[in-house]
Design a protein around this motif. Structure first.
Motif, mmCIF file in Angstrom:
data_model
loop_
_atom_site.group_PDB
_atom_site.id
_atom_site.type_symbol
_atom_site.label_atom_id
_atom_site.label_comp_id
_atom_site.label_asym_id
_atom_site.label_seq_id
_atom_site.Cartn_x
_atom_site.Cartn_y
_atom_site.Cartn_z
ATOM 1 N N LEU A 98 23.853 28.848 17.734
ATOM 2 C CA LEU A 98 24.625 27.968 16.869
ATOM 3 C C LEU A 98 23.860 27.516 15.623
ATOM 4 N N THR A 99 22.571 27.214 15.784
ATOM 5 C CA THR A 99 21.795 26.757 14.627
ATOM 6 C C THR A 99 21.689 27.848 13.552
ATOM 7 N N PRO A 100 21.213 29.075 13.896
ATOM 8 C CA PRO A 100 21.204 30.111 12.849
ATOM 9 C C PRO A 100 22.588 30.422 12.306
ATOM 10 N N THR A 128 25.066 28.331 11.868
ATOM 11 C CA THR A 128 25.401 27.269 10.922
ATOM 12 C C THR A 128 24.656 27.488 9.602
ATOM 13 N N VAL A 129 23.382 27.920 9.704
ATOM 14 C CA VAL A 129 22.605 28.236 8.502
ATOM 15 C C VAL A 129 23.333 29.308 7.687
ATOM 16 N N CYS A 130 23.922 30.284 8.390
ATOM 17 C CA CYS A 130 24.612 31.401 7.728
ATOM 18 C C CYS A 130 25.861 30.965 6.976
ATOM 19 N N ILE A 167 17.083 35.094 8.458
ATOM 20 C CA ILE A 167 17.901 33.948 8.888
ATOM 21 C C ILE A 167 17.110 33.051 9.840
ATOM 22 N N LEU A 168 16.407 33.675 10.791
ATOM 23 C CA LEU A 168 15.646 32.884 11.764
ATOM 24 C C LEU A 168 14.455 32.192 11.098
ATOM 25 N N THR A 200 15.789 29.180 9.586
ATOM 26 C CA THR A 200 16.074 28.233 10.668
ATOM 27 C C THR A 200 14.793 27.510 11.107
ATOM 28 N N ALA A 220 18.686 20.096 12.231
ATOM 29 C CA ALA A 220 18.028 21.226 11.586
ATOM 30 C C ALA A 220 19.042 22.175 10.971
ATOM 31 N N SER A 221 20.191 22.367 11.641
ATOM 32 C CA SER A 221 21.173 23.331 11.146
ATOM 33 C C SER A 221 21.670 22.964 9.741
ATOM 34 N N GLY A 235 19.009 23.684 7.255
ATOM 35 C CA GLY A 235 18.966 25.136 7.104
ATOM 36 C C GLY A 235 20.066 25.648 6.195
#
Lengths: 230, 119
Positions: free
Chosen positions: A70-72, A74-76, B10-11, B14, B30-31, B34
């Motif tokens: 979910l975190t990556p 959301t970054v996307c 991407i990671l 993150t 964090a999201s 990011g």
């Protein structure tokens, strides 16, 4: 049963995905807006866990990998946002004012509800951040002295509610502009609503992602002020 | 290899976002750092959309699935939710509809005006 599943690295992922595909199939066959694949999948997973007496923690041992993404993911959301840069610049005033209006509506409604039901400070601030993305909401709830676990539950339910009802509510209030629809979904129901907005189109999705960020930050400030009222 | 390279970028962002989250004392996840960081890097041209596009599209497309574990966890929170069930349900059902309507109608009023202004 729980023990075998706890040692499996895949069980939770498999039943989650299978439940989601069943949900998509049901939605396709029946075509009703409220039959949301996410909602159906959640109900199916809960049913499987109850019927086979599997602990939630055993399920999470592998299903947690899905949440991990979910975190990556959301970054996307920045990528469609960037490709809609022109629309963003053009509508910046509408975006800021509408997100502020949405956040204010949410905070005021919760204040009224709390007064109406005579809620104490802790219950009140638990509900205050209900429209923002889970991680921001949890932080606010904790900071202001609420119950983060209840906040998490209310936030997820709010997301599902927005995702399921968004189409109908927009039609009911004649909200047809893609920018307006996207902003409404992101402000009211964070990332789960954004998933629906992305189905409508890239512009809707981008506006919804943007609304998560703006309304999230506005709520950090707004909720601290509103918290002083009860 | 292209997907792997995109995933790595991407990671990495993150990870940087997690660091920001660690050092900035705000209830911002964090999201969100990011998302803002990725957007700034795209704006600055440090990252080209083509360097992350396909993997980003994939992750976004399968996003609803990532909420299933948390949604299934609602069965666990039932007991804590019970004492304030009625106001919580109103908050979820009615307030959400209100917020969609308020945000959407406000946005529509302003986008309409701006479009007329352009003509």
């Amino acid at each position: 049963m729980s023990e075998i599943i706890r040692t499996s690295g895949f069980f939770g992922v498999v039943i989650s995905l299978a439940a989601y595909f069943i949900g998509m199939y049901v939605k396709k066959r029946l075509g009703k807006g409220f039959l949301n694949p996410l909602l159906i999948a959640a109900v199916l997973v809960i049913a499987v866990l109850l019927i086979f007496r599997i602990d939630y923690s055993a399920y999470m041992a592998s299903a947690g990998y899905l949440s991990w993404l979910l975190t990556p993911a959301t970054v996307c959301l920045a990528v469609p946002l960037y490709s809609q840069l022109q629309a963003l610049k053009k509508n910046i005033r509408a975006i800021l004012i509408a997100s502020a209006a949405g956040v204010l509506t949410s905070l005021l409604s919760i204040l009224l509800l709390a007064l109406l039901f005579g809620l104490g400070h802790a219950d009140y601030v638990t509900l205050l951040p209900k429209s923002v993305t889970t991680a921001i909401g949890l932080g606010i709830s904790e900071e202001l002295g609420g119950y983060p676990s209840i906040t998490a539950a209310v936030i997820i339910l709010t997301g599902i509610m927005g995702n399921v009802s968004g189409e109908l509510v927009c039609r009911l209030f004649r909200i047809t502009h893609p920018v307006a629809k996207g902003l409404a979904m992101g402000t009211a129901s964070h990332a789960i609503g954004t998933a629906k907005a992305l189905e409508w189109g890239e512009l809707e999705g981008a506006m919804s992602s943007l609304a998560i960020v703006i309304s999230g930050l506005l709520t950090v400030v707004g909720a601290s002020l509103f918290a002083m009222m009860i | 290899m292209r997907y792997l390279r995109q995933l790595c970028i991407i990671l990495a962002i993150t990870c940087a976002a997690e660091l920001l989250h660690h050092f900035i004392p705000l209830p911002v996840p964090a999201s969100i750092y990011g998302l803002v960081l990725m957007f700034c890097l795209l704006l600055a041209g440090v990252i080209k959309p083509a360097q992350v596009k396909e993997t980003a599209d994939l992750l976004i497309e399968i996003m609803p699935v990532m909420f299933i574990p948390a949604a299934a966890g609602l069965a666990e929170s039932w007991s804590v939710l019970q004492p304030i069930l009625v106001p919580a349900l109103i908050a979820v059902l009615a307030v959400t509809v209100l917020v969609i309507a308020a945000t959407g109608l406000t946005a529509q009023a302003f986008t309409g005006k701006e479009e007329k202004g352009d003509e």
